[in-house]
Design a protein around this motif. Structure first.
Motif, PDB file in Angstrom:
ATOM      1  N   ALA A  12       5.238   9.908   4.775  1.00  0.00           N
ATOM      2  CA  ALA A  12       4.568   9.311   3.618  1.00  0.00           C
ATOM      3  C   ALA A  12       4.696   7.793   3.654  1.00  0.00           C
ATOM      4  O   ALA A  12       3.749   7.071   3.344  1.00  0.00           O
ATOM      5  N   THR A  13       5.875   7.301   4.045  1.00  0.00           N
ATOM      6  CA  THR A  13       6.072   5.850   4.090  1.00  0.00           C
ATOM      7  C   THR A  13       5.116   5.208   5.084  1.00  0.00           C
ATOM      8  O   THR A  13       4.454   4.213   4.782  1.00  0.00           O
ATOM      9  N   VAL A  14       5.042   5.794   6.277  1.00  0.00           N
ATOM     10  CA  VAL A  14       4.199   5.179   7.309  1.00  0.00           C
ATOM     11  C   VAL A  14       2.717   5.317   6.949  1.00  0.00           C
ATOM     12  O   VAL A  14       1.924   4.408   7.186  1.00  0.00           O
ATOM     13  N   PHE A  15       2.326   6.428   6.336  1.00  0.00           N
ATOM     14  CA  PHE A  15       0.908   6.629   6.026  1.00  0.00           C
ATOM     15  C   PHE A  15       0.455   5.773   4.843  1.00  0.00           C
ATOM     16  O   PHE A  15      -0.692   5.352   4.782  1.00  0.00           O
ATOM     17  N   TYR A  16       1.338   5.526   3.882  1.00  0.00           N
ATOM     18  CA  TYR A  16       0.861   4.952   2.623  1.00  0.00           C
ATOM     19  C   TYR A  16       1.433   3.600   2.254  1.00  0.00           C
ATOM     20  O   TYR A  16       0.952   2.988   1.314  1.00  0.00           O
ATOM     21  N   LEU A  17       2.481   3.125   2.895  1.00  0.00           N
ATOM     22  CA  LEU A  17       3.122   1.911   2.404  1.00  0.00           C
ATOM     23  C   LEU A  17       3.054   0.748   3.388  1.00  0.00           C
ATOM     24  O   LEU A  17       3.861  -0.160   3.327  1.00  0.00           O
ATOM     25  N   ARG A  18       2.081   0.764   4.294  1.00  0.00           N
ATOM     26  CA  ARG A  18       1.995  -0.360   5.228  1.00  0.00           C
ATOM     27  C   ARG A  18       1.417  -1.580   4.526  1.00  0.00           C
ATOM     28  O   ARG A  18       0.630  -1.461   3.582  1.00  0.00           O
ATOM     29  N   ALA A  19       1.834  -2.751   5.003  1.00  0.00           N
ATOM     30  CA  ALA A  19       1.332  -3.989   4.415  1.00  0.00           C
ATOM     31  C   ALA A  19      -0.127  -4.189   4.820  1.00  0.00           C
ATOM     32  O   ALA A  19      -0.571  -3.655   5.843  1.00  0.00           O
ATOM     33  N   PRO A  20      -0.896  -4.982   4.057  1.00  0.00           N
ATOM     34  CA  PRO A  20      -2.299  -5.234   4.436  1.00  0.00           C
ATOM     35  C   PRO A  20      -2.375  -5.824   5.834  1.00  0.00           C
ATOM     36  O   PRO A  20      -1.612  -6.729   6.180  1.00  0.00           O
ATOM     37  N   GLY A  21      -3.312  -5.325   6.627  1.00  0.00           N
ATOM     38  CA  GLY A  21      -3.463  -5.806   7.996  1.00  0.00           C
ATOM     39  C   GLY A  21      -2.597  -5.068   8.999  1.00  0.00           C
ATOM     40  O   GLY A  21      -2.811  -5.173  10.200  1.00  0.00           O
ATOM     41  N   MET A  22      -1.584  -4.307   8.528  1.00  0.00           N
ATOM     42  CA  MET A  22      -0.709  -3.543   9.431  1.00  0.00           C
ATOM     43  C   MET A  22      -1.399  -2.218   9.744  1.00  0.00           C
ATOM     44  O   MET A  22      -1.083  -1.186   9.171  1.00  0.00           O
ATOM     45  N   THR A  23      -2.405  -2.277  10.631  1.00  0.00           N
ATOM     46  CA  THR A  23      -3.088  -1.039  10.981  1.00  0.00           C
ATOM     47  C   THR A  23      -2.166  -0.169  11.824  1.00  0.00           C
ATOM     48  O   THR A  23      -1.128  -0.626  12.296  1.00  0.00           O
ATOM     49  N   MET A  24      -2.559   1.094  12.015  1.00  0.00           N
ATOM     50  CA  MET A  24      -1.704   1.993  12.789  1.00  0.00           C
ATOM     51  C   MET A  24      -1.418   1.418  14.167  1.00  0.00           C
ATOM     52  O   MET A  24      -0.294   1.492  14.663  1.00  0.00           O
ATOM     53  N   PHE A  25      -2.447   0.821  14.797  1.00  0.00           N
ATOM     54  CA  PHE A  25      -2.236   0.329  16.157  1.00  0.00           C
ATOM     55  C   PHE A  25      -1.672  -1.095  16.188  1.00  0.00           C
ATOM     56  O   PHE A  25      -1.763  -1.781  17.190  1.00  0.00           O
ATOM     57  N   ARG A  26      -1.085  -1.526  15.045  1.00  0.00           N
ATOM     58  CA  ARG A  26      -0.281  -2.737  15.069  1.00  0.00           C
ATOM     59  C   ARG A  26       1.155  -2.429  14.683  1.00  0.00           C
ATOM     60  O   ARG A  26       1.973  -3.330  14.594  1.00  0.00           O
ATOM     61  N   MET A  27       1.438  -1.165  14.409  1.00  0.00           N
ATOM     62  CA  MET A  27       2.811  -0.833  14.033  1.00  0.00           C
ATOM     63  C   MET A  27       3.717  -1.013  15.235  1.00  0.00           C
ATOM     64  O   MET A  27       3.332  -0.709  16.366  1.00  0.00           O
ATOM     65  N   PRO A  28       4.955  -1.494  15.003  1.00  0.00           N
ATOM     66  CA  PRO A  28       5.903  -1.570  16.112  1.00  0.00           C
ATOM     67  C   PRO A  28       6.133  -0.176  16.708  1.00  0.00           C
ATOM     68  O   PRO A  28       6.020   0.829  15.998  1.00  0.00           O
ATOM     69  N   ILE A  29       6.469  -0.135  18.008  1.00  0.00           N
ATOM     70  CA  ILE A  29       6.641   1.151  18.690  1.00  0.00           C
ATOM     71  C   ILE A  29       7.747   1.966  18.038  1.00  0.00           C
ATOM     72  O   ILE A  29       7.674   3.198  17.963  1.00  0.00           O
ATOM     73  N   ALA A  37       8.937   5.836   0.692  1.00  0.00           N
ATOM     74  CA  ALA A  37       7.958   6.320  -0.271  1.00  0.00           C
ATOM     75  C   ALA A  37       8.627   7.058  -1.426  1.00  0.00           C
ATOM     76  O   ALA A  37       8.202   6.952  -2.576  1.00  0.00           O
ATOM     77  N   PHE A  38       9.680   7.848  -1.141  1.00  0.00           N
ATOM     78  CA  PHE A  38      10.345   8.634  -2.185  1.00  0.00           C
ATOM     79  C   PHE A  38      11.831   8.283  -2.189  1.00  0.00           C
ATOM     80  O   PHE A  38      12.636   8.990  -1.588  1.00  0.00           O
ATOM     81  N   PRO A  39      12.202   7.207  -2.888  1.00  0.00           N
ATOM     82  CA  PRO A  39      13.594   6.733  -2.763  1.00  0.00           C
ATOM     83  C   PRO A  39      14.627   7.756  -3.224  1.00  0.00           C
ATOM     84  O   PRO A  39      15.688   7.879  -2.607  1.00  0.00           O
ATOM     85  N   THR A  99      -3.335 -11.188   0.189  1.00  0.00           N
ATOM     86  CA  THR A  99      -3.767 -11.154  -1.206  1.00  0.00           C
ATOM     87  C   THR A  99      -4.586  -9.899  -1.509  1.00  0.00           C
ATOM     88  O   THR A  99      -4.627  -9.453  -2.651  1.00  0.00           O
ATOM     89  N   GLN A 100      -5.220  -9.326  -0.480  1.00  0.00           N
ATOM     90  CA  GLN A 100      -5.998  -8.106  -0.741  1.00  0.00           C
ATOM     91  C   GLN A 100      -5.120  -6.939  -1.146  1.00  0.00           C
ATOM     92  O   GLN A 100      -5.592  -5.986  -1.746  1.00  0.00           O
ATOM     93  N   GLY A 101      -3.851  -7.016  -0.794  1.00  0.00           N
ATOM     94  CA  GLY A 101      -2.948  -5.938  -1.181  1.00  0.00           C
ATOM     95  C   GLY A 101      -2.229  -6.227  -2.483  1.00  0.00           C
ATOM     96  O   GLY A 101      -1.309  -5.498  -2.846  1.00  0.00           O
ATOM     97  N   ALA A 102      -2.624  -7.300  -3.180  1.00  0.00           N
ATOM     98  CA  ALA A 102      -1.910  -7.676  -4.401  1.00  0.00           C
ATOM     99  C   ALA A 102      -1.986  -6.559  -5.432  1.00  0.00           C
ATOM    100  O   ALA A 102      -2.929  -5.781  -5.459  1.00  0.00           O
ATOM    101  N   GLY A 103      -0.980  -6.511  -6.274  1.00  0.00           N
ATOM    102  CA  GLY A 103      -0.945  -5.477  -7.298  1.00  0.00           C
ATOM    103  C   GLY A 103       0.214  -4.548  -7.059  1.00  0.00           C
ATOM    104  O   GLY A 103       1.047  -4.765  -6.181  1.00  0.00           O
ATOM    105  N   VAL A 104       0.256  -3.498  -7.840  1.00  0.00           N
ATOM    106  CA  VAL A 104       1.378  -2.573  -7.767  1.00  0.00           C
ATOM    107  C   VAL A 104       1.198  -1.659  -6.571  1.00  0.00           C
ATOM    108  O   VAL A 104       0.148  -1.039  -6.401  1.00  0.00           O
ATOM    109  N   VAL A 105       2.184  -1.595  -5.706  1.00  0.00           N
ATOM    110  CA  VAL A 105       2.108  -0.742  -4.525  1.00  0.00           C
ATOM    111  C   VAL A 105       2.467   0.701  -4.877  1.00  0.00           C
ATOM    112  O   VAL A 105       1.845   1.649  -4.428  1.00  0.00           O
TER     113      VAL A 105
END
Lengths: 130, 572
Positions: free
Chosen positions: B194-211, B120-122, A69-75
């Motif tokens: 850009a995708t990896v730096f800016y579009l990760r889901a919440p909680g997906m820190t760099m050191f949780r990304m799949p190899i 990031a840039f479709p 939910t903290q990431g809610a909103g426009v990505v």
């Protein structure tokens, strides 16, 4: 953001170190120049990210305890389907053919590329559809 | 740390941007293919195109091997042979291996693995694909010109590549095609970073990304470091050919070896640009099919980063015999790169160790990758030593070395197709045909490369259409040709498998009980990928979600495999 910054800075510093050793030791310049450029390519965005990461709050994706939910909103803005990437690349294709078969290929090539530039820009404002 | 040890939240939480249906009244058919900016459609286009390139390059390879099965073969003329080996190398390296790795599978998998709605840039992503397709057409159209395709080897060494020694449109089309595919690669690199730096889901820190995602991010950085150098070099080469400059010609005060420096400054990082994505693929596959988390996750990440760091300082090991490079520097750096690669090898074996291994086709291909890559990697260590390289340079030993490497990548790529194919198509491939294909490909690879090592040590040079009448050389070449035919059969089996299993075996969302986020969504994923996302508390969120009784432990604190109850292991 800090991890991303440190990766780029680390790579840049290593390339700098390699450059220094190679430049002192080697008799040719091309490789040294390319390593120096590689160092700059990593240090520029790396130092920007680092500078910025110290001034911003940790993003949800940098927080190991973030909830969805903290990431809610426009990505971000994601365009719909668009013909302009194809048009642009098709123009670039003709430009390359101009290098081989004759300058007249530049006419369709540049026409398509300029058209795609305007079309894509206008579409970016409207939000994209064929 | 206590928070990490909690069981994952049982109820899914809505994703930040839920997948939506609003674009579904868009164009259909060929117009959909031409206008799509969806990373999955673009990724699939990349996959199909690059596999077609694999088949085209493979046909060239088969012709080359048949020509070499007799000492003075007459299947093709000498000039045609030059075109064939040039275009075989060019198609495989520029048009298959790279685009397949950082175009096809990266496009499909990376946004899904980090929980992103798209790249990031479709639109830039779509343009990358079109530049790649037009670049491929440009390069291959050389065969339809009067002078034939480019014939100066895939490395285009000066002064052989100048306008006197290689006149004609084929060489220019080669340069033009590479300009287009080079820009395509650069744009893909920007996009992936850009995708990896800016579009990760919440909680997906760099050191949780799949190899796999980690490796693709590092690959993207390497693309940005290396490809502009090649593009600049090609522009210089074109100017030398047509505008009368003398950058690479001695006559006008230029330096021919400069081309080699520029080419290999791109060319050796390119080896890792090719290899790292495949390392990532087999890491995922080995972990999933061993029913264990990746062993030494952080070690894997740092090994990848050290390979990237060192790869910029090894280019001149291709140029030892020019006599004008700094031998100790490049020898030391090349030998050093074996260390992080060895760490990876150790971790792959560590991941399998005491795991509950499921020998699916993907896993067999991944194990085949390990063995074949080990052979290629170890012979690479020999070649990093200048005294040994002086004797084996431009012999079949080098050819055998890098064909072991690239055939390992083909095995890894096939593993990736069997593993991720169901995610993007929604249907599994037939496992029995897949396993037969594996044995043909794996045995074929060894039968193909091992005679070439011996031939190389006996002094058979590269890039020759005819060779000395020596019964042993003929025998070794025949065995190698047999291996190449086995590899060809395996490719046919792959196509047969696609036809046989067409829409036959529905995959479900998560056929492998896999670890990473792409298996959390439907197969194929909806527009913008996710209806919902799980809580991300480790590097394998989907597994945590599907096994709520288990701890989502931090790195290095995984429960022993014995502790996994038998009923949790799915039946294939």
């Amino acid at each position: 953001m800090k991890v991303e910054a440190k990766i780029l800075l680390g790579l840049g510093l290593f390339f700098g170190l390699m450059f220094a050793v190679y430049w002192r030791w080697s008799i040719e310049d091309a490789g040294g120049v390319m390593m120096f450029a590689g160092m700059l390519l990593c240090l520029l965005p790396g130092s920007y990210y680092y500078w910025w990461s110290r001034r911003m709050k940790a993003r949800p994706e940098d927080n190991p305890y973030a909830t969805q939910t903290q990431g809610a909103g426009v990505v971000g803005a994601f365009p719909g389907s668009s013909i302009w990437p194809f048009t642009m690349a098709f123009g670039a294709f003709f430009v390359v053919l101009a290098l081989v078969f004759g300058v007249w290929f530049l006419v369709p090539g540049l026409f398509l590329m300029v058209w795609a530039m305007f079309g894509g820009t206008a579409e970016g404002r409207r939000g994209g559809k064929v | 740390m206590t928070d990490l040890l909690e069981a994952p939240a049982p109820a899914p939480i809505p994703a930040p941007v839920p997948a939506h249906e609003e674009e579904h009244h868009g164009p259909t058919g060929i117009l959909k293919w031409m206008t799509s900016t969806d990373h999955k459609v673009i990724g699939l286009s990349y996959t199909v195109t690059s596999v077609i390139m694999l088949v085209i390059g493979g046909i060239f390879a088969e012709i080359i091997r048949v020509q070499l099965s007799t000492p003075n073969g007459s299947l093709v003329s000498l000039a045609q042979y030059n075109e064939l080996f040039t275009m075989h190398g060019s198609v495989m390296i520029y048009l298959f291996a790279g685009p397949f790795a950082f175009g096809a599978l990266a496009n499909i998998v990376v946004p899904l693995q980090i929980g992103a709605p798209d790249m990031a840039f479709p639109r830039l992503n779509a343009m990358s694909y079109w530049l790649y397709l037009f670049g491929s057409i440009t390069m291959l159209s050389g065969f339809f010109t009067a002078g034939g395709a480019a014939n100066f080897g895939w490395v285009a060494y000066a002064p052989l590549s100048n306008s006197i020694n290689t006149p004609g449109a084929g060489a220019d089309l080669w340069i033009g095609g590479l300009l287009l595919t080079g820009f395509s690669a650069i744009f893909t690199g920007v996009n992936l970073c850009a995708t990896v730096f800016y579009l990760r889901a919440p909680g997906m820190t760099m050191f949780r990304m799949p190899i796999f995602t980690w490796n693709l991010m590092v690959t993207a950085i390497l693309i940005l470091l290396a490809f502009p150098v090649l593009t600049a070099g090609l522009v210089m080469l074109y100017c030398d050919r047509h505008f009368g400059t003398h950058i690479f010609s001695v006559a006008g005060g230029g330096v021919p070896v400069l081309w080699q420096h520029i080419f290999w400054f791109w060319g050796h990082p390119e080896v890792y640009i090719l290899a790292l994505p495949f390392f990532g693929m087999v890491t995922e596959i080995i972990a999933v099919f061993s029913r264990k988390p990746v062993f030494g996750y952080k070690g894997m990440v740092f090994a990848t980063l050290s390979i990237a760091a060192l790869s910029l300082g090894v280019w001149a090991h291709h140029m030892f015999t020019t006599g004008v490079v700094l031998l100790p520097f490049f020898s030391i750096m090349s030998l050093l790169i074996a260390v992080p690669t060895g760490i990876k090898m150790f971790n792959w074996i560590g991941t399998m160790w005491r795991g509950e291994i499921w020998f699916s086709t993907a896993m067999l291909m991944a194990i085949g990758f390990l063995i074949t890559f080990l052979v290629g990697g170890l012979t690479g260590i020999y070649l990093a030593s200048p005294p040994l390289d002086f004797f084996t340079h431009d012999t079949y030993f080098v050819v055998a070395h890098f064909h072991s490497i690239v055939m390992a990548l083909v095995l890894g790529g096939m593993a990736g197709l069997y593993y991720w194919g169901p995610k993007i198509t929604g249907y599994l491939l037939n496992e029995t045909i897949g396993k037969i294909q594996f044995w043909f490909l794996f045995i074929g690879t060894q039968v193909f490369t091992i005679p070439l090592y011996i031939l190389g040590l006996e002094g058979m040079p590269r890039r020759v259409a005819m060779y000395a009448h020596d019964p042993q050389w003929k025998l070794l070449n025949d065995v190698s040709t047999l291996g190449a035919i086995l590899i060809g059969v395996s490719t046919v089996l792959f196509v047969v498998n696609i036809v046989v299993s067409w829409k036959k075996y529905p995959a479900g969302d998560n056929p492998w009980d896999a670890h990473t986020l792409e298996w959390f969504t439907t197969s194929p994923p909806p527009h913008h990928n996710f209806y919902r996302l799980p809580q991300i508390r480790s590097e394998r969120p989907t597994w945590d979600y599907n096994h709520p009784g288990h701890q989502a432990a931090p790195h290095g604190h995984h429960p022993a495999p014995d502790a996994v109850p038998a009923d949790e292991v799915p039946v294939p």
